[in-house]
Design a protein around this motif. Structure first.
Motif, PDB file in Angstrom:
ATOM      1  N   LYS A  36      -5.235   1.762 -18.536  1.00  0.00           N
ATOM      2  CA  LYS A  36      -4.703   0.487 -19.031  1.00  0.00           C
ATOM      3  C   LYS A  36      -4.187  -0.360 -17.882  1.00  0.00           C
ATOM      4  CE  LYS A  36      -2.898  -2.612 -21.770  1.00  0.00           C
ATOM      5  NZ  LYS A  36      -3.761  -3.709 -22.281  1.00  0.00           N
ATOM      6  N   ILE A  37      -3.485   0.267 -16.933  1.00  0.00           N
ATOM      7  CA  ILE A  37      -2.959  -0.467 -15.774  1.00  0.00           C
ATOM      8  C   ILE A  37      -4.101  -1.044 -14.944  1.00  0.00           C
ATOM      9  CG2 ILE A  37      -1.718  -0.212 -13.586  1.00  0.00           C
ATOM     10  CD1 ILE A  37       0.036   1.892 -15.012  1.00  0.00           C
ATOM     11  N   GLN A  38      -5.131  -0.235 -14.720  1.00  0.00           N
ATOM     12  CA  GLN A  38      -6.263  -0.701 -13.923  1.00  0.00           C
ATOM     13  C   GLN A  38      -6.966  -1.868 -14.598  1.00  0.00           C
ATOM     14  OE1 GLN A  38      -8.203   3.168 -13.501  1.00  0.00           O
ATOM     15  NE2 GLN A  38      -7.771   3.154 -11.302  1.00  0.00           N
ATOM     16  N   PHE A  39      -7.028  -1.841 -15.935  1.00  0.00           N
ATOM     17  CA  PHE A  39      -7.630  -2.956 -16.677  1.00  0.00           C
ATOM     18  C   PHE A  39      -6.813  -4.230 -16.475  1.00  0.00           C
ATOM     19  CE2 PHE A  39      -7.758  -5.561 -20.547  1.00  0.00           C
ATOM     20  CZ  PHE A  39      -9.116  -5.838 -20.624  1.00  0.00           C
ATOM     21  N   ASP A  40      -5.468  -4.093 -16.559  1.00  0.00           N
ATOM     22  CA  ASP A  40      -4.594  -5.260 -16.411  1.00  0.00           C
ATOM     23  C   ASP A  40      -4.557  -5.801 -14.986  1.00  0.00           C
ATOM     24  OD1 ASP A  40      -3.960  -5.170 -19.071  1.00  0.00           O
ATOM     25  OD2 ASP A  40      -2.067  -4.081 -18.803  1.00  0.00           O
ATOM     26  N   LEU A  41      -4.920  -4.969 -14.020  1.00  0.00           N
ATOM     27  CA  LEU A  41      -4.953  -5.432 -12.630  1.00  0.00           C
ATOM     28  C   LEU A  41      -6.130  -6.361 -12.348  1.00  0.00           C
ATOM     29  CD1 LEU A  41      -3.933  -2.194 -10.661  1.00  0.00           C
ATOM     30  CD2 LEU A  41      -2.630  -4.305 -10.847  1.00  0.00           C
ATOM     31  N   LYS A  42      -7.102  -6.384 -13.254  1.00  0.00           N
ATOM     32  CA  LYS A  42      -8.255  -7.302 -13.158  1.00  0.00           C
ATOM     33  C   LYS A  42      -8.971  -7.210 -11.814  1.00  0.00           C
ATOM     34  CE  LYS A  42      -6.156 -10.531 -16.425  1.00  0.00           C
ATOM     35  NZ  LYS A  42      -5.658 -11.901 -16.674  1.00  0.00           N
ATOM     36  N   GLY A  43      -9.245  -5.982 -11.431  1.00  0.00           N
ATOM     37  CA  GLY A  43     -10.042  -5.769 -10.230  1.00  0.00           C
ATOM     38  C   GLY A  43      -9.252  -5.439  -8.981  1.00  0.00           C
ATOM     39  N   ALA A  44      -7.945  -5.687  -8.987  1.00  0.00           N
ATOM     40  CA  ALA A  44      -7.128  -5.346  -7.817  1.00  0.00           C
ATOM     41  C   ALA A  44      -7.052  -3.826  -7.673  1.00  0.00           C
ATOM     42  CB  ALA A  44      -5.729  -5.931  -7.955  1.00  0.00           C
ATOM     43  N   ASP A  45      -7.012  -3.372  -6.426  1.00  0.00           N
ATOM     44  CA  ASP A  45      -6.983  -1.932  -6.172  1.00  0.00           C
ATOM     45  C   ASP A  45      -5.644  -1.332  -6.609  1.00  0.00           C
ATOM     46  OD1 ASP A  45      -6.251   0.426  -4.081  1.00  0.00           O
ATOM     47  OD2 ASP A  45      -8.407   0.387  -4.486  1.00  0.00           O
ATOM     48  N   TYR A  46      -5.696  -0.307  -7.434  1.00  0.00           N
ATOM     49  CA  TYR A  46      -4.502   0.342  -7.990  1.00  0.00           C
ATOM     50  C   TYR A  46      -3.614   0.889  -6.879  1.00  0.00           C
ATOM     51  CZ  TYR A  46      -1.825   3.966 -10.510  1.00  0.00           C
ATOM     52  OH  TYR A  46      -0.832   4.766 -11.018  1.00  0.00           O
ATOM     53  N   ASN A  47      -4.210   1.638  -5.949  1.00  0.00           N
ATOM     54  CA  ASN A  47      -3.427   2.277  -4.891  1.00  0.00           C
ATOM     55  C   ASN A  47      -2.812   1.260  -3.929  1.00  0.00           C
ATOM     56  OD1 ASN A  47      -3.807   4.977  -5.722  1.00  0.00           O
ATOM     57  ND2 ASN A  47      -5.855   4.969  -4.829  1.00  0.00           N
ATOM     58  N   GLU A  48      -3.564   0.252  -3.553  1.00  0.00           N
ATOM     59  CA  GLU A  48      -3.055  -0.737  -2.607  1.00  0.00           C
ATOM     60  C   GLU A  48      -2.014  -1.656  -3.236  1.00  0.00           C
ATOM     61  OE1 GLU A  48      -6.165  -2.939  -0.773  1.00  0.00           O
ATOM     62  OE2 GLU A  48      -7.091  -1.181   0.177  1.00  0.00           O
ATOM     63  N   THR A  49      -2.160  -1.907  -4.541  1.00  0.00           N
ATOM     64  CA  THR A  49      -1.278  -2.857  -5.211  1.00  0.00           C
ATOM     65  C   THR A  49       0.023  -2.215  -5.680  1.00  0.00           C
ATOM     66  OG1 THR A  49      -3.231  -4.045  -6.006  1.00  0.00           O
ATOM     67  CG2 THR A  49      -1.125  -4.575  -7.063  1.00  0.00           C
ATOM     68  N   LEU A  50      -0.050  -1.010  -6.214  1.00  0.00           N
ATOM     69  CA  LEU A  50       1.087  -0.436  -6.909  1.00  0.00           C
ATOM     70  C   LEU A  50       1.655   0.839  -6.304  1.00  0.00           C
ATOM     71  CD1 LEU A  50      -0.077  -0.953 -10.611  1.00  0.00           C
ATOM     72  CD2 LEU A  50       1.480  -2.373  -9.290  1.00  0.00           C
ATOM     73  N   VAL A  51       0.930   1.491  -5.417  1.00  0.00           N
ATOM     74  CA  VAL A  51       1.417   2.734  -4.814  1.00  0.00           C
ATOM     75  C   VAL A  51       1.987   2.431  -3.433  1.00  0.00           C
ATOM     76  CG1 VAL A  51       0.792   5.046  -4.009  1.00  0.00           C
ATOM     77  CG2 VAL A  51      -0.253   4.133  -6.092  1.00  0.00           C
ATOM     78  N   TRP A  52       3.223   2.879  -3.185  1.00  0.00           N
ATOM     79  CA  TRP A  52       3.822   2.687  -1.860  1.00  0.00           C
ATOM     80  C   TRP A  52       4.184   4.034  -1.266  1.00  0.00           C
ATOM     81  CZ3 TRP A  52       8.960   4.153  -0.999  1.00  0.00           C
ATOM     82  CH2 TRP A  52       9.742   4.364  -2.142  1.00  0.00           C
ATOM     83  N   GLU A  53       4.272   4.049   0.055  1.00  0.00           N
ATOM     84  CA  GLU A  53       4.528   5.303   0.756  1.00  0.00           C
ATOM     85  C   GLU A  53       5.886   5.268   1.444  1.00  0.00           C
ATOM     86  OE1 GLU A  53       2.511   7.858   4.376  1.00  0.00           O
ATOM     87  OE2 GLU A  53       1.192   6.990   2.869  1.00  0.00           O
TER      88      GLU A  53
END
Length: 455
Positions: free
Chosen positions: A21-38
């Motif tokens: 669902k999150i990936q769908f709402d991101l509309k093509g933006a990369d999940y890891n680069e957009t929402l995952v931080w280190e």
């Protein structure tokens, strides 16, 4: 009402479904680069955590029995005693006495203090088994409530020298262990945090540091003692909660191998590293968050830091605010009414497991390299802490690590030059040492020195 009845009309949603669902709402933006931080420890933090990811790292632990602490410098035993009695009246439940020399008379220092009811922690700036013996004779059957906090390795790391020399320090330590006080040894983890070590380093070094003392037990099997860990807590709230929980887990594992008491007694204090000279009232916010994390992480005693401690001499107002912050957490926020609010939080459980695993890996690496003391003597520990500190300093200077009022949202009209009662920066004192000492340093020191110069 049972949870089964409450949620029976709702279908469960898996972690996989949430991610889709999150990936769908991101509309093509990369999940890891957009929402995952280190994090600086190399832990990748996800945007959500789910029961599918829950890490069963440790049994539930009771965190409601913590004490509010007050640290007192005991250069003058009579004045320190008056300070202690006043602090206890104002809400402190335990005391830390910093004792600078053998000239301090214990009977004057502890006069009228109910030592059977009040946990008392000592920090000795010297090493003397004869003095410790007199202290233990004075406290008598209140030994259970007395924490000696002997840490010869911590002193070596902090000062670069033994108290006396290697052989005499260990002889004195063994003599103190022979006095059969239960709470004898401490591991000062706060030194590593305040010098810039990341959380994995703090955990790995705490374990390696403690292991040196456990080896002392192994070689002298008739000597038994508990270890107290002194930990500094920063403002990365959930990580700091997890750090303390991970420390308990790691100590439990190590103590089991030696067959010693697995109880992990933790003294927690706010970090000095993020405290600032300018816009100093923000220090109250920082210490409140840090004290909250310490409580939820399971500290046995929390000793708050006055908001003005880096530039003011000890004063009634600063002390009152510091203890009142803890009283608010206990009596108005009801933190002492819940055994463990962090249990079942998937995020905290996952962080606890990852920090514990990484800390254990570092500890194993230290042991393969000859042990903590050897790596301290070869300056490996100092080098690694410096590298971590430099990364954090660079993040501060770039604005990625924000200290409000210092590197963001500055009040240019704020003046501090005439308010300094203490020197708030690292002091250099050229002297001969056996090894390079580990130096505590605040992030804002360079910026503050420039602003003071420009006032």
């Amino acid at each position: 009402m049972s949870t089964e009845n409450l949620f029976k009309d709702f279908d469960s949603v898996s972690a996989k479904a949430w991610k889709q669902k999150i990936q769908f709402d991101l509309k093509g933006a990369d999940y890891n680069e957009t929402l995952v931080w280190e994090s600086p420890e190399g832990i990748k933090v996800k945007p959500f955590y789910h029961a599918d990811d829950e890490a069963k790292t440790m049994p539930a632990q009771k965190t409601s029995g913590w004490h509010n602490g007050k640290s007192i410098y005991a250069g003058n035993a009579v004045l320190a005693n008056e300070n202690a009695l006043m602090s206890l009246e104002n809400g402190a439940e335990s005391l830390i006495f910093v004792i600078p020399s053998t000239e301090v008379k214990i009977e004057e220092l502890l006069k009228d203090i109910k030592i059977k009811e009040t946990p008392i922690y000592f920090e000795f700036q010297f090493l003397s088994s004869a003095y410790i013996k007199k202290l233990l004779e004075f406290v008598g059957d209140a030994k259970e409530n007395s924490y000696l906090n002997i840490d010869i390795i911590g002193n070596l790391g902090r000062s670069g020298n033994w108290f006396l020399n290697l052989e005499e320090d260990h002889d004195e330590l063994n003599a103190i262990l022979g006095l059969e006080a239960k709470n004898t040894v401490a591991v000062d983890v706060s030194l590593y945090q305040n010098a810039g070590a990341n959380m994995v380093q703090q955990l790995g070094y705490a374990l390696g540091h403690a292991n040196e003392y456990l080896n002392e037990i192994d070689n002298n099997s008739n000597q038994l003692f508990n270890i107290t860990f002194k930990v500094s807590v920063g403002t990365n709230y959930f990580f700091e909660i997890a750090k303390l929980r991970a420390l308990r887990l790691l100590w439990n594992t190590l103590a089991h191998e030696y067959g010693v008491c697995r109880d992990c007694h933790i003294i927690a204090t706010p970090t000095k590293r993020n405290k600032t000279l300018y816009d100093y009232n923000t220090n109250m916010l920082r210490t409140t968050t840090e004290s909250m994390a310490a409580v939820l992480g399971g500290a046995n005693m929390v000793c708050n830091m006055p908001y003005d401690a880096i530039y003011h001499k000890e004063n009634d107002f600063g002390n009152r605010i510091a203890i009142n912050q803890l009283l608010l957490l206990k009596n108005e926020s009801y933190f002492d009414k819940i055994d463990n609010a962090a249990d079942g939080a998937y995020y905290i459980e996952a962080l606890t497991e990852q920090l514990a695993n990484k800390g254990l890996e570092l500890f194993k690496s230290i042991e393969k390299g000859g042990g903590f003391l050897k790596q301290l003597k070869t300056h490996t520990i100092q080098k690694k802490i410096k590298e971590s500190a430099q990364k954090e300093q660079a993040a501060f200077e770039s604005g990625k690590e924000v200290l409000v009022g210092t590197n963001k949202f500055l009040n240019e009209a704020d003046k501090m030059k005439d308010s300094l009662e203490l020197y708030p920066f690292v002091k250099t004192n050229a002297r001969k040492t056996l090894l390079e000492p580990i130096i505590e340093r605040r992030l804002a020191e360079d910026v503050e020195q420039k602003r003071l110069k420009d006032e």
